[in-house]
Design a protein around this motif. Structure first.
Motif, PDB file in Angstrom:
ATOM      1  N   MET A  33     -60.826  62.830 -18.534  1.00 39.98           N
ATOM      2  CA  MET A  33     -60.541  61.397 -18.747  1.00 39.98           C
ATOM      3  C   MET A  33     -60.144  60.764 -17.421  1.00 39.98           C
ATOM      4  O   MET A  33     -59.446  61.380 -16.609  1.00 39.98           O
ATOM      5  CB  MET A  33     -59.408  61.233 -19.775  1.00 39.98           C
ATOM      6  CG  MET A  33     -59.066  59.775 -20.047  1.00 39.98           C
ATOM      7  SD  MET A  33     -57.807  59.576 -21.336  1.00 39.98           S
ATOM      8  CE  MET A  33     -58.776  60.044 -22.762  1.00 39.98           C
ATOM      9  N   GLU A  34     -60.579  59.539 -17.235  1.00 44.90           N
ATOM     10  CA  GLU A  34     -60.295  58.825 -15.991  1.00 44.90           C
ATOM     11  C   GLU A  34     -58.804  58.518 -15.892  1.00 44.90           C
ATOM     12  O   GLU A  34     -58.171  58.070 -16.829  1.00 44.90           O
ATOM     13  CB  GLU A  34     -61.094  57.511 -15.993  1.00 44.90           C
ATOM     14  CG  GLU A  34     -60.987  56.733 -14.704  1.00 44.90           C
ATOM     15  CD  GLU A  34     -61.856  55.498 -14.771  1.00 44.90           C
ATOM     16  OE1 GLU A  34     -61.771  54.678 -13.851  1.00 44.90           O
ATOM     17  OE2 GLU A  34     -62.620  55.366 -15.735  1.00 44.90           O
ATOM     18  N   VAL A  73     -55.660  56.416 -14.626  1.00 37.45           N
ATOM     19  CA  VAL A  73     -55.392  55.036 -14.242  1.00 37.45           C
ATOM     20  C   VAL A  73     -54.166  54.981 -13.356  1.00 37.45           C
ATOM     21  O   VAL A  73     -53.075  55.323 -13.781  1.00 37.45           O
ATOM     22  CB  VAL A  73     -55.138  54.154 -15.494  1.00 37.45           C
ATOM     23  CG1 VAL A  73     -54.930  52.716 -15.070  1.00 37.45           C
ATOM     24  CG2 VAL A  73     -56.294  54.263 -16.454  1.00 37.45           C
ATOM     25  N   THR A 100     -64.450  50.361 -16.304  1.00 38.36           N
ATOM     26  CA  THR A 100     -63.457  51.335 -15.860  1.00 38.36           C
ATOM     27  C   THR A 100     -62.348  51.421 -16.913  1.00 38.36           C
ATOM     28  O   THR A 100     -62.320  50.648 -17.868  1.00 38.36           O
ATOM     29  CB  THR A 100     -62.832  50.910 -14.525  1.00 38.36           C
ATOM     30  OG1 THR A 100     -62.062  49.705 -14.740  1.00 38.36           O
ATOM     31  CG2 THR A 100     -63.897  50.630 -13.469  1.00 38.36           C
ATOM     32  N   GLN A 101     -61.430  52.353 -16.709  1.00 34.93           N
ATOM     33  CA  GLN A 101     -60.310  52.452 -17.638  1.00 34.93           C
ATOM     34  C   GLN A 101     -59.469  51.175 -17.612  1.00 34.93           C
ATOM     35  O   GLN A 101     -58.961  50.726 -18.645  1.00 34.93           O
ATOM     36  CB  GLN A 101     -59.434  53.658 -17.298  1.00 34.93           C
ATOM     37  CG  GLN A 101     -58.327  53.936 -18.303  1.00 34.93           C
ATOM     38  CD  GLN A 101     -58.864  54.194 -19.706  1.00 34.93           C
ATOM     39  OE1 GLN A 101     -59.943  54.740 -19.873  1.00 34.93           O
ATOM     40  NE2 GLN A 101     -58.105  53.772 -20.711  1.00 34.93           N
ATOM     41  N   ARG A 144     -61.311  48.653 -19.786  1.00 33.41           N
ATOM     42  CA  ARG A 144     -61.153  48.934 -21.218  1.00 33.41           C
ATOM     43  C   ARG A 144     -59.764  48.539 -21.701  1.00 33.41           C
ATOM     44  O   ARG A 144     -59.602  48.023 -22.815  1.00 33.41           O
ATOM     45  CB  ARG A 144     -61.445  50.412 -21.485  1.00 33.41           C
ATOM     46  CG  ARG A 144     -62.916  50.781 -21.271  1.00 33.41           C
ATOM     47  CD  ARG A 144     -63.222  52.160 -21.790  1.00 33.41           C
ATOM     48  NE  ARG A 144     -62.731  53.209 -20.921  1.00 33.41           N
ATOM     49  CZ  ARG A 144     -63.411  53.746 -19.898  1.00 33.41           C
ATOM     50  NH1 ARG A 144     -64.631  53.296 -19.632  1.00 33.41           N
ATOM     51  NH2 ARG A 144     -62.897  54.698 -19.159  1.00 33.41           N
ATOM     52  N   GLU A 145     -58.762  48.772 -20.861  1.00 31.92           N
ATOM     53  CA  GLU A 145     -57.404  48.376 -21.214  1.00 31.92           C
ATOM     54  C   GLU A 145     -57.292  46.856 -21.312  1.00 31.92           C
ATOM     55  O   GLU A 145     -56.633  46.316 -22.214  1.00 31.92           O
ATOM     56  CB  GLU A 145     -56.423  48.909 -20.158  1.00 31.92           C
ATOM     57  CG  GLU A 145     -54.982  48.458 -20.333  1.00 31.92           C
ATOM     58  CD  GLU A 145     -54.328  48.984 -21.604  1.00 31.92           C
ATOM     59  OE1 GLU A 145     -53.343  48.381 -22.035  1.00 31.92           O
ATOM     60  OE2 GLU A 145     -54.825  49.998 -22.149  1.00 31.92           O
TER      61      GLU A 145
END
Length: 266
Positions: free
Chosen positions: A1-2, A4, A130-131, A134-135
């Motif tokens: 998982m990426e 952050v 990117t993460q 998405r956030e």
């Protein structure tokens, strides 16, 4: 998982480590504008703070800001700071905007254009988000749900536009980003149609919220084909809702004229 990183560890204006010239300052601010990080109306830090963060002298900074002002990218208010200019407003000239507003055909053309544009944008967003992206989508969607539950009509409309702008940012395509922002500016101004027509009933608002959730879910999942389909389905629904609202309005007008003709009105 990426992973952050902590957002607070990032500085919008990075220290210039090589040749500390006005050209380097201009280039950095240009990129922030081009990539949509700095938006219309955003205020830049004060001269002392900005020169410190960029690690350049104040005369160099003044020279750079002056060039950006001359080119219409920044505006300076005496004693009030320096701001990003209204870049989006310049994409469609005032005469073109007024012409569009006078002709009904532009509405269907606008929605047809948006259908294809937003389909491509959602597909790219699903592949490139990117993460952080998405956030961002998750937070905006949560705000939209909250506004919906409160019945705050205007706040829900604002979240709608913000979500579509965020999806444009997730696509990481500069041309798409600015084209979409120009489209949403015209939408917010009611140039093509009044957004209240689409949000006119609780059922419509439920449908729109569900559609936005579907688009975001596909993007977050990374499913480009599903994201594109969900985005285009969303625009198809809006098109149908507008046609129905316009048709109902026309029927109402005709019915009223008939009553007047028969002398049945008060």
């Amino acid at each position: 998982m990426e992973t952050v990183p902590n957002a607070e560890s990032f500085d919008l204006f990075a220290r210039i480590s090589h040749s500390r010239t006005a050209d380097e300052v201009v280039r950095q601010i240009e990129l922030l504008l081009l990539e949509g990080v700095l938006r219309d109306g955003d205020r830049l830090p004060g001269e002392r703070e900005l020169s410190k963060r960029l690690d350049v002298s104040r005369p160099i900074l003044r020279e750079a800001l002056k060039e950006l002002e001359t080119r219409g990218l920044l505006v300076s208010h005496h004693g009030g700071g320096t701001y990003v200019a209204d870049l989006i407003g310049q994409v469609f000239s005032k005469p073109v905007v007024e012409l569009i507003a006078r002709h009904q055909r532009a509405t269907s053309d606008y929605l047809e254009y948006r259908r294809e544009l937003e389909g491509i944008t959602a597909e790219l967003a699903a592949r490139r988000a990117t993460q952080f992206d998405r956030e961002m989508l998750t937070r905006i969607l949560a705000s939209m749900r909250q506004a919906h539950e409160k019945g705050d009509f205007e706040e829900e409309l604002a979240a709608d536009v913000e979500l579509h702008n965020a999806i444009g940012e997730c696509a990481h395509n500069i041309v798409l980003l600015h084209t979409l922002r120009a489209c949403y500016r015209l939408l917010a101004q009611g140039i093509f149609f009044h957004r209240h027509l689409v949000f006119s009933s609780e059922h419509s608002r439920e449908q729109l919220l569900s559609q936005h959730e579907a688009i975001c879910a596909a993007i977050i999942r990374g499913d480009g084909a599903l994201a594109k389909s969900a985005a285009q389905t969303h625009i198809d629904y809006i098109s149908a809702a507008i046609r129905e609202a316009e048709r109902s309005g026309e029927w109402q007008r005709i019915s009223q004229l008939r009553m007047q003709q028969r002398g049945l009105t008060d």
